[in-house]
Design an enzyme around this catalytic site. Structure first.
Site, PDB file in Angstrom:
ATOM      1  N   HIS A 243       0.790  -1.238   0.000  1.00  0.00           N
ATOM      2  CA  HIS A 243       0.000   0.000   0.000  1.00  0.00           C
ATOM      3  C   HIS A 243       0.826   1.295   0.000  1.00  0.00           C
ATOM      4  CE1 HIS A 243      -3.541  -2.400   1.334  1.00  0.00           C
ATOM      5  NE2 HIS A 243      -2.758  -2.935   2.242  1.00  0.00           N
TER       6      HIS A 243
HETATM    7  C1  BDR Z   1      -3.007   0.787   5.469  1.00  0.00           C
HETATM    8  O1  BDR Z   1      -3.186   0.265   6.765  1.00  0.00           O
HETATM    9  C2  BDR Z   1      -1.977  -0.223   7.283  1.00  0.00           C
HETATM   10  O2  BDR Z   1      -2.166  -1.491   7.810  1.00  0.00           O
HETATM   11  C3  BDR Z   1      -0.970  -0.169   6.154  1.00  0.00           C
HETATM   12  O3  BDR Z   1       0.300   0.211   6.666  1.00  0.00           O
HETATM   13  C4  BDR Z   1      -1.515   0.888   5.231  1.00  0.00           C
HETATM   14  O4  BDR Z   1      -1.075   2.176   5.592  1.00  0.00           O
HETATM   15  C5  BDR Z   1      -3.745  -0.109   4.486  1.00  0.00           C
HETATM   16  O5  BDR Z   1      -5.092  -0.153   4.791  1.00  0.00           O
END
Ligand code: BDR
Ligand code: CA
Length: 313
Positions: A243
């Site tokens: 992400h």
């Molecule tokens: C986001 O949530 C976190 O778990 C990850 O680092 C990312 O920023 C994805 O939903």
């Protein structure tokens, strides 16, 4: 063009770690003025430590790391150890980093930096809950118009949610903060799950990191491999979404991404849909456009960029 000055606001997190490494490996594109940690994936005591672990891994112990808020503005903290493991950086052994934490509070650093740097020259890159950014805006409203741009990871429209059926984790954890940031009037670029769920790793990509033969390559391979297990089991996909580096990749190579400039509102009232990003993708309201909401990414180009840049470290 001189590099863009950025502050990374983060809750590491394996994918946060890769985002930080990508930024530190790209000095011709981004100058990291500082890193502010926030409570999110794991509590603040771990996220600030993890941010320093990542800087030390990159050999950049001079990058200032600050601890920010330890809880959302108006709610109790929700964490995601079920995804990231107990330390937040499970996958590699983690020790106390040989690098100090700055004494100043992360929110003070954000405020003072925005006041000190020329107006419009600083980009904020939040890749965790938006608590620090909203706290800075609340405390110092004069800085809002000084922000050049916010490029954040959070939200979802077509993909809807990952922590609840309706909401993405970063927005869900602190929806009041998100509502303030989305409503602030700052140029906003959003990397929602709609994009990041297309930025899927694969066995070959993970092996490619390991094959770099460096400490960074080995750590990133172990982190992405760890992270993959959870998402592959959940989504049944071949890889896991990486992400947070989407934000930094966008700053380096914006052409990798495409989206729409639309209205996005944050649900704060309903418990059922708390933290939902209500995105007017189809333009069915007259609500003012406040965000460039990305929808797709050139996956091959994204991982090529990450591999190329991380190989430098
Ligand atoms: C986001 O949530 C976190 O778990 C990850 O680092 C990312 O920023 C994805 O939903
Ligand atoms: Ca994150």
């Amino acid at each position: 063009m001189s590099p863009r000055k950025i502050i990374i606001d983060t809750d590491p997190g394996q994918d946060d770690a890769v985002a930080i490494l990508l930024a530190l490996a790209s000095p011709e594109d981004v100058e990291v003025l500082g890193i502010t940690a926030v409570a999110g994936n794991v509590p603040l005591a771990l996220t600030q430590r993890n941010a320093r672990i990542v800087c030390a891994l990159a050999g950049r112990t001079g990058v200032p790391v600050f601890a920010g808020c330890d809880a959302p503005l108006e709610r109790s903290l929700v964490t995601a150890e079920h995804v990231h493991g107990k330390t937040g950086l499970d996958g590699v052994p983690v020790d106390e980093p040989d690098m100090p934490l700055m004494e100043r509070h992360g929110v003070d650093f954000i405020i003072e930096t925005l006041r000190a740097e020329p107006e419009g020259s600083v980009t904020l890159c939040p890749i965790g809950p938006l608590t620090n950014i909203a706290a800075a805006f609340r405390r110092a409203p004069d800085i809002v118009e000084r922000v050049g741009e916010i490029v954040l990871m959070g939200g979802a429209y077509f993909e809807v949610g990952n922590i609840t059926p309706a909401a993405e984790f970063n927005i869900y954890v602190d929806p009041e903060a998100a509502a303030e940031v989305f409503g602030a009037g700052v140029p906003l670029t959003v990397m929602p799950l709609d994009v990041t769920h297309k930025a899927l790793t694969s066995k070959e990509i993970v092996e490619g990191f390991a094959a770099m033969g460096t400490e960074v390559g080995r750590a990133v391979a172990a982190w992405t491999d760890f992270f993959e297990r959870f998402d592959m089991a959940k989504y049944g996909s071949a890889g896991a979404p990486l992400h947070d580096p989407c934000t930094i990749a966008y700053l380096i190579e914006p052409g990798l991404f495409s989206g729409r400039h639309i209205n996005v509102e944050i649900e704060t009232g309903s418990e059922l849909t708390r933290g939902m990003t209500v995105a007017d993708w189809w333009g069915v309201t007259d609500r003012p456009k406040n965000a460039t909401f990305m929808g797709s990414v050139d996956r091959d180009g994204y991982f090529r960029l990450i591999h190329e840049r991380l190989a430098r470290l």
